[in-house]
Write a protein that holds these residues in place. Structure first.
Motif, PDB file in Angstrom:
ATOM      1  N   THR A 131      -2.873  27.367   3.525  1.00 47.10           N
ATOM      2  CA  THR A 131      -3.194  26.361   2.511  1.00 47.10           C
ATOM      3  C   THR A 131      -2.174  26.427   1.396  1.00 47.10           C
ATOM      4  OG1 THR A 131      -4.867  25.562   0.939  1.00 47.10           O
ATOM      5  CG2 THR A 131      -4.749  27.947   1.287  1.00 47.10           C
ATOM      6  N   GLY A 132      -1.892  25.283   0.796  1.00 50.52           N
ATOM      7  CA  GLY A 132      -1.047  25.252  -0.383  1.00 50.52           C
ATOM      8  C   GLY A 132      -1.851  25.217  -1.660  1.00 50.52           C
ATOM      9  N   ASN A 133      -3.168  25.457  -1.537  1.00 48.65           N
ATOM     10  CA  ASN A 133      -4.079  25.347  -2.665  1.00 48.65           C
ATOM     11  C   ASN A 133      -5.048  26.536  -2.644  1.00 48.65           C
ATOM     12  OD1 ASN A 133      -5.405  24.327  -4.883  1.00 48.65           O
ATOM     13  ND2 ASN A 133      -6.013  22.410  -3.910  1.00 48.65           N
ATOM     14  N   PRO A 134      -4.547  27.756  -2.832  1.00 48.82           N
ATOM     15  CA  PRO A 134      -5.391  28.947  -2.684  1.00 48.82           C
ATOM     16  C   PRO A 134      -6.531  29.044  -3.684  1.00 48.82           C
ATOM     17  CG  PRO A 134      -3.252  29.513  -3.633  1.00 48.82           C
ATOM     18  CD  PRO A 134      -3.150  28.093  -3.183  1.00 48.82           C
ATOM     19  N   ALA A 135      -6.472  28.288  -4.791  1.00 49.78           N
ATOM     20  CA  ALA A 135      -7.553  28.337  -5.779  1.00 49.78           C
ATOM     21  C   ALA A 135      -8.891  27.939  -5.171  1.00 49.78           C
ATOM     22  CB  ALA A 135      -7.226  27.427  -6.957  1.00 49.78           C
ATOM     23  N   LEU A 136      -8.875  27.100  -4.137  1.00 51.12           N
ATOM     24  CA  LEU A 136     -10.123  26.675  -3.500  1.00 51.12           C
ATOM     25  C   LEU A 136     -10.863  27.814  -2.825  1.00 51.12           C
ATOM     26  CD1 LEU A 136      -9.313  23.304  -1.698  1.00 51.12           C
ATOM     27  CD2 LEU A 136     -10.568  23.674  -3.814  1.00 51.12           C
ATOM     28  N   TYR A 137     -10.153  28.866  -2.490  1.00 46.38           N
ATOM     29  CA  TYR A 137     -10.714  29.896  -1.609  1.00 46.38           C
ATOM     30  C   TYR A 137     -10.927  31.232  -2.316  1.00 46.38           C
ATOM     31  CZ  TYR A 137      -9.327  26.444   1.811  1.00 46.38           C
ATOM     32  OH  TYR A 137      -9.191  25.271   2.518  1.00 46.38           O
ATOM     33  N   ARG A 138     -10.906  31.242  -3.641  1.00 40.90           N
ATOM     34  CA  ARG A 138     -11.082  32.496  -4.369  1.00 40.90           C
ATOM     35  C   ARG A 138     -12.517  32.988  -4.345  1.00 40.90           C
ATOM     36  NH1 ARG A 138      -7.212  30.551  -9.274  1.00 40.90           N
ATOM     37  NH2 ARG A 138      -5.220  30.862  -8.180  1.00 40.90           N
ATOM     38  N   LYS A 139     -13.453  32.046  -4.191  1.00 42.91           N
ATOM     39  CA  LYS A 139     -14.863  32.415  -4.075  1.00 42.91           C
ATOM     40  C   LYS A 139     -15.457  31.713  -2.871  1.00 42.91           C
ATOM     41  CE  LYS A 139     -15.657  33.285  -9.003  1.00 42.91           C
ATOM     42  NZ  LYS A 139     -16.485  32.937 -10.182  1.00 42.91           N
ATOM     43  N   ALA A 140     -16.610  32.190  -2.460  1.00 36.86           N
ATOM     44  CA  ALA A 140     -17.300  31.561  -1.325  1.00 36.86           C
ATOM     45  C   ALA A 140     -18.798  31.708  -1.515  1.00 36.86           C
ATOM     46  CB  ALA A 140     -16.877  32.206  -0.010  1.00 36.86           C
ATOM     47  N   ARG A 141     -19.532  30.705  -1.047  1.00 37.78           N
ATOM     48  CA  ARG A 141     -20.994  30.797  -1.019  1.00 37.78           C
ATOM     49  C   ARG A 141     -21.376  31.358   0.350  1.00 37.78           C
ATOM     50  NH1 ARG A 141     -25.073  29.451  -4.057  1.00 37.78           N
ATOM     51  NH2 ARG A 141     -23.688  28.384  -5.534  1.00 37.78           N
ATOM     52  N   VAL A 142     -22.046  32.500   0.319  1.00 38.90           N
ATOM     53  CA  VAL A 142     -22.349  33.246   1.538  1.00 38.90           C
ATOM     54  C   VAL A 142     -23.827  33.106   1.887  1.00 38.90           C
ATOM     55  CG1 VAL A 142     -22.303  35.519   2.640  1.00 38.90           C
ATOM     56  CG2 VAL A 142     -20.503  34.879   1.017  1.00 38.90           C
ATOM     57  N   ASP A 143     -24.064  32.779   3.148  1.00 38.15           N
ATOM     58  CA  ASP A 143     -25.414  32.689   3.720  1.00 38.15           C
ATOM     59  C   ASP A 143     -26.311  31.663   3.027  1.00 38.15           C
ATOM     60  OD1 ASP A 143     -24.902  34.423   5.766  1.00 38.15           O
ATOM     61  OD2 ASP A 143     -25.607  36.193   4.683  1.00 38.15           O
ATOM     62  N   GLY A 144     -25.706  30.569   2.559  1.00 38.68           N
ATOM     63  CA  GLY A 144     -26.517  29.440   2.119  1.00 38.68           C
ATOM     64  C   GLY A 144     -27.012  28.670   3.335  1.00 38.68           C
ATOM     65  N   SER A 145     -28.075  27.897   3.146  1.00 40.58           N
ATOM     66  CA  SER A 145     -28.627  27.145   4.275  1.00 40.58           C
ATOM     67  C   SER A 145     -28.024  25.750   4.404  1.00 40.58           C
ATOM     68  CB  SER A 145     -30.148  27.021   4.135  1.00 40.58           C
ATOM     69  OG  SER A 145     -30.487  26.290   2.972  1.00 40.58           O
ATOM     70  N   GLY A 146     -27.199  25.357   3.404  1.00 44.36           N
ATOM     71  CA  GLY A 146     -26.557  24.054   3.502  1.00 44.36           C
ATOM     72  C   GLY A 146     -26.383  23.418   2.145  1.00 44.36           C
ATOM     73  N   TYR A 147     -26.172  22.104   2.165  1.00 43.98           N
ATOM     74  CA  TYR A 147     -25.953  21.340   0.943  1.00 43.98           C
ATOM     75  C   TYR A 147     -26.713  20.027   1.015  1.00 43.98           C
ATOM     76  CZ  TYR A 147     -21.892  24.395   0.234  1.00 43.98           C
ATOM     77  OH  TYR A 147     -21.069  25.471   0.067  1.00 43.98           O
ATOM     78  N   GLU A 148     -27.129  19.548  -0.152  1.00 41.12           N
ATOM     79  CA  GLU A 148     -27.663  18.207  -0.283  1.00 41.12           C
ATOM     80  C   GLU A 148     -26.664  17.430  -1.138  1.00 41.12           C
ATOM     81  OE1 GLU A 148     -31.742  15.874  -1.639  1.00 41.12           O
ATOM     82  OE2 GLU A 148     -31.523  18.021  -2.020  1.00 41.12           O
ATOM     83  N   LEU A 149     -25.808  16.647  -0.481  1.00 43.68           N
ATOM     84  CA  LEU A 149     -24.671  16.022  -1.128  1.00 43.68           C
ATOM     85  C   LEU A 149     -24.977  14.571  -1.473  1.00 43.68           C
ATOM     86  CD1 LEU A 149     -21.912  17.362   1.294  1.00 43.68           C
ATOM     87  CD2 LEU A 149     -22.666  18.375  -0.878  1.00 43.68           C
ATOM     88  N   PRO A 150     -24.982  14.212  -2.749  1.00 42.44           N
ATOM     89  CA  PRO A 150     -25.246  12.816  -3.126  1.00 42.44           C
ATOM     90  C   PRO A 150     -24.054  11.935  -2.788  1.00 42.44           C
ATOM     91  CG  PRO A 150     -24.656  14.092  -5.055  1.00 42.44           C
ATOM     92  CD  PRO A 150     -24.730  15.073  -3.911  1.00 42.44           C
ATOM     93  N   VAL A 151     -24.326  10.682  -2.447  1.00 42.69           N
ATOM     94  CA  VAL A 151     -23.259   9.736  -2.143  1.00 42.69           C
ATOM     95  C   VAL A 151     -23.439   8.487  -2.993  1.00 42.69           C
ATOM     96  CG1 VAL A 151     -22.855  10.572   0.194  1.00 42.69           C
ATOM     97  CG2 VAL A 151     -24.564   8.802  -0.185  1.00 42.69           C
ATOM     98  N   VAL A 152     -22.354   7.757  -3.165  1.00 41.21           N
ATOM     99  CA  VAL A 152     -22.373   6.622  -4.078  1.00 41.21           C
ATOM    100  C   VAL A 152     -23.126   5.435  -3.501  1.00 41.21           C
ATOM    101  CG1 VAL A 152     -20.148   5.715  -3.267  1.00 41.21           C
ATOM    102  CG2 VAL A 152     -20.908   5.231  -5.604  1.00 41.21           C
TER     103      VAL A 152
END
Length: 468
Positions: free
Chosen positions: A115-136
């Motif tokens: 990746t050319g954008n390592p800032a995205l990967y400095r942290k991680a959410r571990v063992d979450g069950s998923g996401y509820e992502l709102p859309v427009v």
């Protein structure tokens, strides 16, 4: 990166540096129908799963934090943790606490390859069950998961399924197996939303689920594109139909190729059995510049008939296996004549630069100044026993991401969010398709002594399908 002088697709002889909705005509049941069914089983399975999901609205889902506001635009991005970041490309990512379901935030460690954008990967959410992502609004969206395999991760140690609305859309996702320990991976999850939320879930199979960031982008043009299908039916020796344009001549084509492309049916013709055959021959020929070449071959484009932007692109073909050959299925920005290459962008859906069966998917575009970049999306080694057989190659293309597959197995992807700051994303406008069989060049090199000719690239079909 692939070290080579890149193709200049707009150069012609004499120039000097200046939808998978329906199948066309039916063929014999034992042939084309079976091939298409086998090649597209994975895509159809995903489509059926998404259709079964219905309205993707959450019901009583618990979040890790306060409710997220409704999106204000077609793209939204979240990064693991309670604090947002501005990444190395200047893009802001919201904290994911308002959309994540459970899990703990952990520091991923220093550095991330691929990746050319390592800032995205400095942290991680571990063992979450998923996401509820709102859309427009309801529509077709690209959900992208940004994942990082831990540096000590082994193949098979961490594996999980991805679901949308409770239906599995990605099975047994193993980042370490896909890209290796310490490497970043962008995974595309296409969804069609009829409500206001994408219900994205994870089902652990082995080890932990770890997600660094997630984005959701509306494909605002999904409903206006058509399809393109060619099964190459016709009598033996016939040429292709008028939707295809021959690019002819020599001059190296920006890569110091050794061959001269012709429109002769010795180089490009139907075989009478439902295939298009591009044949490279060792023979002397004089090109338009009066120079003598020693190889002939074929190069076809959809430049005058098809400009595609996003969707599913698929072909089934047999690749030649001789050294010093570069069979390719690729795409060039339709604006190439006005803006030039590499500003137009280039997408290499499939290239086989060596006879060992290692296929490449890559993209090319403008870097700083007049420079061009080459970014490898994926490399896949075909099983030795099947290199000379038919395989199905495909690309799924959404705003900001391209994903590449062989025989239904994803082996590569490239995302705008993983590009280095100095490289411009040039893949959100129309492109046209190209098939060609190159002989020699800076990449892959000249045919070694003893390479047998003629060499053939046999194409069963090509299909382009819009997202809806």
């Amino acid at each position: 990166m692939i070290e080579r002088i890149l193709k200049h697709p707009h150069r012609r002889a004499g120039e000097r540096d200046n939808l998978r909705l329906a199948v066309g005509r039916a063929r014999s049941p034992g042939r084309a129908g079976g091939r298409r069914a086998a090649g597209g089983a994975h895509i159809r399975a995903v489509a059926l799963a998404l259709a079964a999901a219905g309205v993707l609205a959450g019901c009583g889902l618990s979040h890790s934090g306060p409710s997220t506001p409704r999106p204000s635009g077609p793209s939204e991005r979240w990064v693991a943790g309670s604090v947002g970041i501005t990444d190395s490309r200047g893009t802001f990512w919201q904290p994911d606490v308002s959309v994540a379901r459970g899990g703990q935030v952990a520091t991923a460690g220093s550095g991330a390859a691929g990746t050319g954008n390592p800032a995205l990967y400095r942290k991680a959410r571990v063992d979450g069950s998923g996401y509820e992502l709102p859309v427009v609004k309801p529509g077709t969206y690209a959900v992208v998961l940004h994942l990082l395999a831990p540096r000590d991760a082994g193949v098979g140690q961490n594996m999980f399924d991805v679901t949308v609305g409770g239906q599995t859309v990605v099975s047994a996702l193993d980042v370490a197996a896909r890209v290796g320990a310490g490497h970043a991976l962008a995974v595309l999850v296409p969804v069609t939303v009829t409500g206001e939320v994408v219900d994205l879930g994870f089902r652990p199979r082995r080890g932990e689920v770890s997600v660094s960031a997630v984005s959701v982008t509306l494909d605002s043009a999904a409903t206006i594109r058509g399809t393109f299908t060619d099964d190459f039916a016709g009598p033996a020796g016939a040429t292709v139909d008028s939707r295809w344009t021959f690019e002819t001549g020599g001059g190296g084509w920006g890569n110091n190729e050794l061959g001269v492309y012709t429109s002769s049916n010795k180089n490009v013709a139907l075989d009478g059995a439902g295939n298009l055959v591009i044949t490279a021959r060792r023979e002397d020929i004089r090109d338009a510049d009066g120079k003598t070449g020693h190889y002939t071959s074929g190069r076809l484009t959809t430049k005058n008939s098809l400009d595609l932007q996003y969707g599913h692109v698929e072909t089934r073909l047999v690749l030649p296996t001789g050294g010093g050959l570069l069979p390719a299925f690729w795409a060039v920005g339709s604006n190439v004549d006005s803006v030039g290459w590499p500003v137009s962008g280039e997408i290499d859906i499939l290239e086989l630069p060596a006879p060992n069966g290692s296929i490449y998917a890559s993209v090319h575009g403008p870097a700083q100044g007049d420079a061009a970049y080459a970014r490898v999306a994926g490399i896949h080694r075909l099983p030795a026993a099947t290199v000379a057989g038919f395989h199905t190659y495909s690309m799924d293309w959404y705003p900001g991401i391209l994903q590449f597959s062989v025989d239904g197995t994803v082996y590569g992807s490239v995302s705008v969010d993983d590009m280095p700051p100095g490289q411009t994303w040039a893949f959100d406008h129309p492109f046209y398709l190209i098939f060609n069989l190159a002989v020699g060049g800076n990449w892959p090199g000249s045919p070694p002594a003893g390479t047998r000719f003629p060499q053939k690239m046999v194409i069963d079909y090509v299909q382009v399908t819009g997202h809806n």
